[in-house]
Motif scaffolding. Structure first.
Motif, PDB file in Angstrom:
ATOM      1  N   ASP A  29       0.744  -1.105   0.062  1.00 51.16           N
ATOM      2  CA  ASP A  29       0.027   0.029   0.193  1.00 51.16           C
ATOM      3  C   ASP A  29       0.786   1.442  -0.074  1.00 51.16           C
ATOM      4  N   SER A  30       2.014   1.288   0.771  1.00 55.33           N
ATOM      5  CA  SER A  30       2.802   2.556   0.904  1.00 55.33           C
ATOM      6  C   SER A  30       3.497   2.761  -0.254  1.00 55.33           C
ATOM      7  N   LEU A  31       3.901   1.789  -0.924  1.00 54.17           N
ATOM      8  CA  LEU A  31       4.664   1.697  -2.484  1.00 54.17           C
ATOM      9  C   LEU A  31       3.658   2.076  -3.344  1.00 54.17           C
ATOM     10  N   LEU A  32       2.469   1.653  -3.435  1.00 57.08           N
ATOM     11  CA  LEU A  32       1.493   2.225  -4.581  1.00 57.08           C
ATOM     12  C   LEU A  32       1.294   3.761  -4.272  1.00 57.08           C
ATOM     13  N   ALA A  33       1.263   4.260  -3.061  1.00 55.33           N
ATOM     14  CA  ALA A  33       0.876   5.542  -2.806  1.00 55.33           C
ATOM     15  C   ALA A  33       2.247   6.486  -3.296  1.00 55.33           C
ATOM     16  N   ALA A  34       3.233   6.032  -3.192  1.00 60.14           N
ATOM     17  CA  ALA A  34       4.403   6.531  -3.591  1.00 60.14           C
ATOM     18  C   ALA A  34       4.587   6.653  -4.945  1.00 60.14           C
ATOM     19  N   LEU A  35       4.389   5.413  -5.767  1.00 58.76           N
ATOM     20  CA  LEU A  35       4.610   5.352  -7.053  1.00 58.76           C
ATOM     21  C   LEU A  35       3.462   6.241  -7.704  1.00 58.76           C
ATOM     22  N   LEU A  36       2.026   6.357  -7.046  1.00 56.22           N
ATOM     23  CA  LEU A  36       1.108   7.376  -7.736  1.00 56.22           C
ATOM     24  C   LEU A  36       1.846   8.691  -7.619  1.00 56.22           C
ATOM     25  N   GLN A  37       2.330   9.035  -6.514  1.00 62.38           N
ATOM     26  CA  GLN A  37       2.923  10.360  -6.482  1.00 62.38           C
ATOM     27  C   GLN A  37       4.029  10.697  -7.592  1.00 62.38           C
ATOM     28  N   LYS A  38       4.857   9.637  -7.529  1.00 66.21           N
ATOM     29  CA  LYS A  38       5.920   9.969  -8.428  1.00 66.21           C
ATOM     30  C   LYS A  38       5.550   9.996 -10.017  1.00 66.21           C
ATOM     31  N   HIS A  39       4.570   9.210 -10.133  1.00 66.36           N
ATOM     32  CA  HIS A  39       4.008   9.324 -11.860  1.00 66.36           C
ATOM     33  C   HIS A  39       3.595  10.699 -11.804  1.00 66.36           C
ATOM     34  N   PHE A  40       2.924  11.318 -10.766  1.00 65.28           N
ATOM     35  CA  PHE A  40       2.319  12.590 -11.013  1.00 65.28           C
ATOM     36  C   PHE A  40       3.817  13.647 -10.880  1.00 65.28           C
ATOM     37  N   THR A  41       4.373  13.416 -10.201  1.00 64.77           N
ATOM     38  CA  THR A  41       5.596  14.427 -10.099  1.00 64.77           C
ATOM     39  C   THR A  41       6.377  14.310 -11.609  1.00 64.77           C
ATOM     40  N   ASP A  42       6.623  13.034 -12.390  1.00 67.26           N
ATOM     41  CA  ASP A  42       7.398  12.931 -13.310  1.00 67.26           C
ATOM     42  C   ASP A  42       6.614  13.795 -14.366  1.00 67.26           C
ATOM     43  N   ARG A  43       5.260  13.681 -14.351  1.00 68.52           N
ATOM     44  CA  ARG A  43       4.404  14.377 -15.473  1.00 68.52           C
ATOM     45  C   ARG A  43       4.208  15.872 -15.070  1.00 68.52           C
ATOM     46  N   GLN A  44       4.741  16.288 -13.783  1.00 71.80           N
ATOM     47  CA  GLN A  44       4.552  17.816 -13.333  1.00 71.80           C
ATOM     48  C   GLN A  44       3.021  18.006 -13.382  1.00 71.80           C
ATOM     49  N   LEU A  45       2.237  17.051 -12.922  1.00 68.63           N
ATOM     50  CA  LEU A  45       0.721  17.139 -12.545  1.00 68.63           C
ATOM     51  C   LEU A  45       0.538  17.146 -11.196  1.00 68.63           C
ATOM     52  N   ARG A  46      -0.028  18.400 -10.836  1.00 68.68           N
ATOM     53  CA  ARG A  46      -0.366  18.873  -9.439  1.00 68.68           C
ATOM     54  C   ARG A  46      -1.534  18.057  -9.007  1.00 68.68           C
ATOM     55  N   VAL A  47      -1.678  17.129  -7.774  1.00 67.45           N
ATOM     56  CA  VAL A  47      -2.786  16.800  -7.711  1.00 67.45           C
ATOM     57  C   VAL A  47      -3.201  16.820  -6.137  1.00 67.45           C
ATOM     58  N   ASP A  48      -4.454  17.067  -5.676  1.00 68.20           N
ATOM     59  CA  ASP A  48      -4.518  17.427  -4.450  1.00 68.20           C
ATOM     60  C   ASP A  48      -4.320  15.989  -3.734  1.00 68.20           C
ATOM     61  N   PRO A  49      -3.756  16.216  -2.428  1.00 64.24           N
ATOM     62  CA  PRO A  49      -3.685  14.970  -1.525  1.00 64.24           C
ATOM     63  C   PRO A  49      -4.810  14.004  -1.537  1.00 64.24           C
ATOM     64  N   GLY A  50      -6.111  14.966  -1.207  1.00 62.52           N
ATOM     65  CA  GLY A  50      -7.306  14.511  -1.036  1.00 62.52           C
ATOM     66  C   GLY A  50      -7.867  13.678  -2.182  1.00 62.52           C
ATOM     67  N   VAL A  51      -7.607  14.081  -3.389  1.00 55.39           N
ATOM     68  CA  VAL A  51      -7.929  13.370  -4.591  1.00 55.39           C
ATOM     69  C   VAL A  51      -7.016  12.284  -4.796  1.00 55.39           C
ATOM     70  N   GLN A  52      -5.891  12.204  -4.281  1.00 50.35           N
ATOM     71  CA  GLN A  52      -5.156  10.947  -4.284  1.00 50.35           C
ATOM     72  C   GLN A  52      -5.321   9.983  -3.448  1.00 50.35           C
ATOM     73  N   ALA A  53      -5.834  10.348  -2.227  1.00 55.03           N
ATOM     74  CA  ALA A  53      -6.313   9.286  -1.261  1.00 55.03           C
ATOM     75  C   ALA A  53      -7.702   8.726  -1.513  1.00 55.03           C
ATOM     76  N   TRP A  54      -8.484   9.620  -2.612  1.00 60.45           N
ATOM     77  CA  TRP A  54      -9.532   9.153  -3.082  1.00 60.45           C
ATOM     78  C   TRP A  54      -9.399   8.203  -4.071  1.00 60.45           C
ATOM     79  N   LEU A  55      -8.277   8.363  -4.977  1.00 61.59           N
ATOM     80  CA  LEU A  55      -8.014   7.314  -6.266  1.00 61.59           C
ATOM     81  C   LEU A  55      -7.469   6.031  -5.493  1.00 61.59           C
ATOM     82  N   LEU A  56      -6.560   5.998  -4.522  1.00 59.57           N
ATOM     83  CA  LEU A  56      -5.841   4.818  -4.468  1.00 59.57           C
ATOM     84  C   LEU A  56      -6.637   3.487  -4.045  1.00 59.57           C
ATOM     85  N   PRO A  57      -7.793   3.584  -3.312  1.00 57.75           N
ATOM     86  CA  PRO A  57      -8.362   2.504  -2.775  1.00 57.75           C
ATOM     87  C   PRO A  57      -9.351   1.922  -4.219  1.00 57.75           C
ATOM     88  N   ARG A  58      -9.268   2.868  -5.181  1.00 63.77           N
ATOM     89  CA  ARG A  58     -10.167   2.541  -6.378  1.00 63.77           C
ATOM     90  C   ARG A  58      -9.269   1.880  -7.423  1.00 63.77           C
TER      91      ARG A  58
END
Length: 260
Positions: A168-197
């Protein structure tokens, strides 16, 4: 600004089009999160001098960090990186233009080598020159469907370490890394909503980030839950949870936007 003359249409301001920027994933070792899924692989990568026969293979599902680890080690030690699908031309390899001298080299997607003869000759050349070799593929080398007996025996003798599905922790870090690589700013609340889905697969996380990047670019707006839901609706494995009926908490509209 002067008024438009009679019979002359007022000029509309030019619309600025959003152009897709080249995407380059980061393979900086500092960006790699260590956990139980890749702990064994990282331990082996820290000590190439202990690889049996100077050979090591990383294997595991797509987008679990194999390329990140392989290229990170190669960069840190000055090893060249070859691509399996481009590994062809036995005659060219005999001349060694692609096998520069040095302590080691790495082959990414080695299980997709364009020519088995080229991979076999590469391993032989490295053995003769005392070069370490790091391979990466989806399956352990012993399970690669190769036809050449000599190559099959060398692959079966190679030490292989699995990169396991992410935690779980690595999935969250991977999602954040992909967003950072793409210079895509995503609110932490949206990321938290995305992960379990999202499906519990690194490849699905990578695909989701790519879709969300395209959706944000197409709409020119911030990435909200509604936009994410629309962009990922047909992503295999993307699912709803009990709180999907609740209003958005990220300031976005509850209506589903139309994607171009």
């Amino acid at each position: 600004m002067s008024a438009a003359q009679p019979g002359q249409a007022a000029r509309q301001p030019a619309r600025q089009l959003a152009l897709p920027l080249p995407f380059a994933a980061s393979h900086d070792p500092a960006d790699l999160l260590e956990d139980e899924s890749n702990q064994a692989a990282l331990a082996w990568l820290r000590r190439p001098q202990d690889w049996p026969g100077g050979r090591l293979a990383l294997f595991g599902p797509a987008a679990t960090g194999k390329t990140h680890m392989l290229r990170g080690l190669a960069a840190a030690r000055g090893w060249p990186v070859l691509e399996g699908p481009r590994l062809r031309g036995l005659a060219a390899l005999r001349g060694m233009p692609e096998v520069p001298p040095g302590p080691g080299l790495a082959v990414d997607d080695a299980d997709c080598a364009a020519e088995e003869e080229a991979l076999l000759h590469l391993l032989n050349l490295c053995a003769e020159g005392g070069q370490a070799v790091l391979l990466a593929g989806r399956e352990a080398p012993a399970r690669w469907p190769v036809a050449l007996p000599d190559l099959r025996s060398r692959l079966r003798a190679m030490t292989a370490v699995a990169v396991l599905p992410p935690s779980d922790s690595l999935l969250a870090a991977l999602l954040q890394k992909h967003f950072t690589d793409r210079q895509l700013r995503v609110d932490p609340g949206v990321q938290a909503w995305l992960l379990p889905r999202l499906p519990r697969e690194a490849a699905a996380v990578a695909e989701a980030a790519a879709r969300l990047d395209r959706a944000a670019l197409a709409t020119g707006g911030r990435l909200t839950r509604s936009l994410a839901r629309a962009a990922l609706a047909d992503l295999p494995g993307f699912g709803a949870t009990d709180d999907d009926s609740t209003p958005e908490q990220d300031g976005g509209s509850t209506s589903t936007p139309r994607l171009l």
